[in-house]
Design an enzyme around this catalytic site. Sequence first.
Site, PDB file in Angstrom:
ATOM      1  CG  ASP A 188      45.576  45.231  39.593  1.00 31.34           C
ATOM      2  OD1 ASP A 188      44.673  45.956  39.146  1.00 31.34           O
ATOM      3  OD2 ASP A 188      45.974  44.203  39.019  1.00 31.34           O
ATOM      4  CG  HIS A 193      40.846  41.730  40.189  1.00 29.50           C
ATOM      5  ND1 HIS A 193      40.901  40.512  39.564  1.00 29.50           N
ATOM      6  CD2 HIS A 193      41.671  42.558  39.483  1.00 29.50           C
ATOM      7  CE1 HIS A 193      41.744  40.582  38.537  1.00 29.50           C
ATOM      8  NE2 HIS A 193      42.209  41.810  38.471  1.00 29.50           N
ATOM      9  CB  ILE A 208      38.534  36.455  38.628  1.00 33.43           C
ATOM     10  CG1 ILE A 208      39.083  37.624  37.800  1.00 33.43           C
ATOM     11  CG2 ILE A 208      37.357  35.786  37.931  1.00 33.43           C
ATOM     12  CD1 ILE A 208      39.643  37.210  36.451  1.00 33.43           C
TER      13      ILE A 208
END
Length: 285
Positions: A188, A193, A208
């Site tokens: 991912d 992120h 995050i």
Amino acid sequence: MSLDHDVVGVRSDPVEKSWDGNDAILYALGLGAGHDNPLEDLAYTTEHGDPDSPGQKVLPSYGVMLTWGVRGRRLGDFDPAMLVHAEQSVQLHRPLPTSGTVSITSMVTSIEDKGSGALVRSQAEAVLADSGEPLVTAGSGVFIRGEGGFGGERGAASGDVVPERDPDERVETGSWPGQALLYRLSGDRNPLHSDPSFAARGGFSRPILHGLCTYGITCRALVAAVVKGDGDALRSMSGRFSAPVTPGDDLTVEIWDVDTAHVAFRVRRGDGTVVIDRGRATFVG
């Protein structure tokens, strides 16, 4: 910007994905296995396991990663910074092998109008490529802010599923500041992120943690608490992401025994905020 509602119910062409023991180990490390104590979780972080469980095993939440990123047609034209993971489920039809190849199909099952945004639900099915035997069925939901108000069905409301009593067990766990940078190597690569400017576009002060990383951390905690580390016993797990986690946050997994095969769970940040609710998991053995 708008979503393509014609994608609902259209199954994708099959896509093959392969993995091996190194991928499974990298995934476990990204979830924190061995981070605080390298002698724990050896069955998931090495190829030789431990004296009581020889050989390598695969954390059951890795089943989600086997289907992750496989899509049919595009969802439409929208700002990807407005997309957040909203919910996830996985059903394991058998324990995950250490290596293999699966054939995956997926489809969008619904697009719900939540007013401030749209909730897009999808389902993916992975079967072993050589035999066609079902391995994983995964369901996911993403919330795309700003894409609601199109006059569609809102969808049924569902409340929390935890019993109205104190949890039977609490597992204290957590994350570390650089965790998202390691976890993203499992597949991912969403810049939400890792890229501060992209995260700011989405309204976050800093990148995050992946929702699926929090999901996997929770899976590790459930497996340790409920079946003493035997991930092969987990058959399904589902939950809703209700608030973001920042890398470095402490986490508490609250567990309720429902019956001999089921538990309910909820996850809180160190400040008490619930980050996963409506959690359910089933086990065998």
